[in-house]
Write a protein that holds these residues in place. Structure first.
Motif, mmCIF file in Angstrom:
data_model
loop_
_atom_site.group_PDB
_atom_site.id
_atom_site.type_symbol
_atom_site.label_atom_id
_atom_site.label_comp_id
_atom_site.label_asym_id
_atom_site.label_seq_id
_atom_site.Cartn_x
_atom_site.Cartn_y
_atom_site.Cartn_z
ATOM 1 N N LEU A 117 0.814 -1.203 0.000
ATOM 2 C CA LEU A 117 0.000 0.000 0.000
ATOM 3 C C LEU A 117 0.852 1.259 0.000
ATOM 4 C CD1 LEU A 117 -2.873 -1.105 2.372
ATOM 5 C CD2 LEU A 117 -3.117 -0.359 -0.003
ATOM 6 N N LEU A 152 3.459 1.640 -1.724
ATOM 7 C CA LEU A 152 4.002 1.879 -3.056
ATOM 8 C C LEU A 152 3.132 2.852 -3.836
ATOM 9 C CD1 LEU A 152 4.893 -1.788 -4.016
ATOM 10 C CD2 LEU A 152 6.476 0.032 -3.341
ATOM 11 N N ALA A 197 0.837 4.146 -6.704
ATOM 12 C CA ALA A 197 -0.183 3.439 -7.485
ATOM 13 C C ALA A 197 0.281 3.172 -8.908
ATOM 14 C CB ALA A 197 -1.469 4.242 -7.510
ATOM 15 N N ASN A 247 -9.254 -0.319 -11.085
ATOM 16 C CA ASN A 247 -9.148 -1.224 -9.937
ATOM 17 C C ASN A 247 -8.805 -2.650 -10.309
ATOM 18 O OD1 ASN A 247 -9.942 0.991 -8.492
ATOM 19 N ND2 ASN A 247 -12.118 0.425 -8.639
ATOM 20 N N ASN A 255 -5.252 -4.028 -2.866
ATOM 21 C CA ASN A 255 -6.583 -3.423 -2.797
ATOM 22 C C ASN A 255 -7.335 -3.439 -4.120
ATOM 23 O OD1 ASN A 255 -4.991 -1.636 -4.104
ATOM 24 N ND2 ASN A 255 -5.632 0.181 -2.946
HETATM 25 C C1 LIG Z 1 -5.146 1.057 -3.928
HETATM 26 O O1 LIG Z 1 -4.033 1.555 -3.295
HETATM 27 C C2 LIG Z 1 -3.337 2.566 -4.021
HETATM 28 C C3 LIG Z 1 -2.076 2.922 -3.269
HETATM 29 O O2 LIG Z 1 -2.363 3.193 -1.970
HETATM 30 C C4 LIG Z 1 -4.254 3.750 -4.225
HETATM 31 O O3 LIG Z 1 -3.609 4.751 -4.974
HETATM 32 C C5 LIG Z 1 -5.499 3.275 -4.959
HETATM 33 O O4 LIG Z 1 -6.431 4.318 -5.114
HETATM 34 C C6 LIG Z 1 -6.149 2.141 -4.199
HETATM 35 N N1 LIG Z 1 -7.228 1.618 -4.994
HETATM 36 C C7 LIG Z 1 -8.416 1.299 -4.465
HETATM 37 C C8 LIG Z 1 -9.433 0.682 -5.370
HETATM 38 O O5 LIG Z 1 -8.682 1.450 -3.305
#
Ligand SMILES: *[C@@H]1O[C@H](CO)[C@@H](O)[C@H](O)[C@H]1NC(C)=O
Ligand SMILES: *[C@@H]1O[C@H](CO)[C@@H](O)[C@H](O)[C@H]1NC(C)=O
Ligand SMILES: *[C@@H]1O[C@H](CO)[C@@H](O)[C@H](O)[C@H]1NC(C)=O
Ligand SMILES: *[C@@H]1O[C@H](CO)[C@@H](O)[C@H](O)[C@H]1NC(C)=O
Ligand SMILES: *[C@@H]1O[C@H](CO)[C@@H](O)[C@H](O)[C@H]1NC(C)=O
Ligand SMILES: *[C@@H]1O[C@H](CO)[C@@H](O)[C@H](O)[C@H]1NC(C)=O
Length: 510
Positions: free
Chosen positions: A14, A16, A18, A31, A51
């Protein structure tokens, strides 16, 4: 311990950015992440972000599914098709409480750990098609109370535990086709009161027992073709009041119990072909207003009962060809088929047809009757078929036809008459006259040749002249007299048969 490790792994990820996408993966949709390619052997090295809502890993060389997905609590779609997966860790899907779709198709799974799906309390679709599963544990699906589609087709299942479906009350589609199932526990489908489609084709089932489908009140499609079914309980289908499609073709059925389809009023598709059927019961079909076609070819039927199709009032196509033993059709066999447009009766063992056999078929458009044993047809066979367009009467043993055989058919478009052993005597002149006027609708007229007498063999029928035949000029008059006498008196069957060949009386000397 394991749990803590995984939480930590996700946390690291997390942090890292995106924009960091695992190598050889595609993260272009928000996503979701897609990874594929044969170079991929190990999912751990991918460092998948935790995520995602959708993960697709396809066409890789991954053989073992470790715990990489556990605790991906956001995951809703997990697509793992066409890899080389042969083993799944019992923890592989731990914590996937929001998963809706899990696809494991085209892998090499031989077995599944008993509790592997236990956290998927929201799963709707589970696809394990095309693997090597030999068996499944009785409780494997017990937590999947929301499952709507289960595909276990194309595996090597030889049997199923009787309770394996007991918690799948919401199941709508169950595909068990292409396995080695030889028998099914009697109550296996009882909990599936919402089931709409049941695929059991390409298995080894030998019988359908009474009660097996009784709970399936919502069933729309039941596919049972390509099994070894020899017997079906008379009431096996009686509760399937909503059934629309039923396939029973390619089985070993020699008989069907009386009334088997009596309650299937919504049926729009029924297949029975390629069964060694020896007979049909007199009552088989109830009213079926949606049944548009019926295929009954490659059977061992030698006859068909009068009125058997009479409830099929909207049938448009009836295929009864390729029944090598079918030799007798009774007069009322097609009674009630008022909407029939196409009738296929070729390649059977029929040498003659009874007068009036097509009386109900006012809407018939196309008929194929070619049959190497066909010798004689009633003179009026087609007279009421005002919409007849296409007739196949080639490759028969017919030697002649009456001059008015086709003359009452205003919509006639195509007639096939080749490869018949035409007997070129005076009786054929009436038919020949019609032929000369109908060159545009009769196919390949030059190929219609005299077969007898020897002296005229291979002469084109249409080129035949009165000179060839040496018919007396009074012929026509003589015949008409005879004909009207004939039509006023009722005559023996022998006379009727002879009449078919009459065109003109003949005084020739062949
Ligand atoms: C997943 O985690 C990344 C990095 O923290 C974030 O930028 C992204 O919005 C997240 N995606 C979702 C679907 O929560
Ligand atoms: C299994 O059933 C589903 C649902 O009807 C269908 O989409 C799928 O093609 C079937 N698979 C096979 C191999 O028949
Ligand atoms: C036609 O269907 C009715 C019930 O729908 C049934 O009673 C009757 O026996 C059937 N007739 C034939 C010839 O199958
Ligand atoms: C075809 O019918 C004839 C009698 O019309 C019968 O002798 C013959 O055995 C039948 N052929 C087959 C294959 O059933
Ligand atoms: C019958 O044959 C004609 C001419 O080939 C074709 O146009 C028509 O669609 C056929 N009708 C049926 C019901 O097959
Ligand atoms: C009869 O003619 C049709 C159309 O040409 C052809 O498809 C069929 O094979 C013929 N039947 C035989 C037994 O040759």
């Amino acid at each position: 311990m394991l749990r803590d490790d995984l939480t930590e792994l996700c946390a690291v990820l997390l942090l890292l950015d995106a924009s960091i996408c695992p190598e050889k993966c595609d993260c272009s949709s928000k996503n979701a992440i897609h990874c594929s390619g044969p170079h991929l052997k190990d999912l751990e090295s991918l460092n998948l972000p935790c995520n995602m809502t959708a993960i697709h890993i396809t066409d890789t060389n991954v053989t073992y599914l470790q715990d990489v997905f556990s605790r991906m609590v956001e995951l809703q779609h997990l697509i793992l098709s066409s890899n080389n997966i042969s083993l799944i860790s019992p923890m592989a899907f731990k914590g996937l409480r929001r998963l809706k779709v899990l696809k494991l198709l085209d892998n090499k799974l031989v077995e599944l750990p008993p509790e592997v799906f236990d956290d998927m309390v929201q799963l709707q679709q589970l696809i394990i098609e095309n693997n090597r599963l030999k068996s499944v544990e009785e409780n494997l699906f017990d937590k999947l109370a929301t499952l709507e589609e289960l595909f276990l087709n194309k595996n090597q299942l030889t049997a199923l535990p009787s309770g394996v479906l007991k918690k799948l009350a919401k199941l709508k589609v169950l595909n068990l086709s292409r396995n080695y199932l030889a028998a099914l526990p009697r109550n296996i489908f009882s909990p599936l009161t919402k089931l709409e489609k049941l695929m059991l084709y390409f298995n080894r089932l030998s019988s359908i027992e009474s009660g097996m489908f009784d709970s399936l009140k919502e069933l729309l499609e039941l596919f049972l073709h390509s099994n070894n079914i020899q017997s079906i309980a008379p009431d096996a289908f009686h509760c399937l009041r909503k059934l629309r499609s039923l396939t029973l073709s390619r089985n070993k059925l020699e008989v069907l119990p009386p009334g088997l389809f009596l309650h299937l009023h919504d049926l729009s598709k029924l297949t029975l072909y390629r069964n060694p059927l020896k007979s049909l019961p007199e009552v088989l079909f109830g009213e079926m207003r949606h049944l548009g076609s019926l295929w009954l070819y490659h059977t061992k039927l030698s006859t068909i009962p009068d009125f058997v199709f009479s409830n099929l009032t909207n049938l448009e196509l009836l295929v009864l060809s390729f029944n090598p033993e079918l030799s007798v059709l009774p007069k009322n066999v097609f009674s009630g088929l008022n909407e029939l447009r196409g009738l296929s009766l070729h390649t059977n063992n029929i040498s003659s047809l009874p007068e009036g056999i097509f009386l109900s078929l006012q809407k018939l458009q196309n008929i194929s009757l070619f049959d190497k044993r066909l010798e004689v047809l009633p003179r009026n066979l087609f007279h009421n078929l005002k919409h007849l367009q296409k007739v196949y009467l080639n490759s028969t043993k017919l030697q002649s036809l009456p001059g008015d055989f086709f003359t009452t058919l205003p919509e006639l478009q195509e007639v096939f008459l080749d490869n018949n052993p035409w007997k070129c005597d005076c009786q054929i002149l009436g038919f020949q006259e019609w032929l000369q006027k109908s060159m545009d609708i009769v196919k390949n007229v030059p190929s219609l040749l005299c077969h007898s007498p020897l002296a005229l063999q291979n002469i084109s029928l249409v080129a035949l002249t009165v000179d060839h035949l040496k018919c007396l000029p009074t012929t026509a008059v003589t015949y008409q007299t005879f004909s009207s006498t004939y039509s006023q008196t009722s005559t023996s069957l022998v006379m009727e048969k002879q009449m078919v060949f009459f065109g003109r009386r003949c005084w020739g000397t062949f």
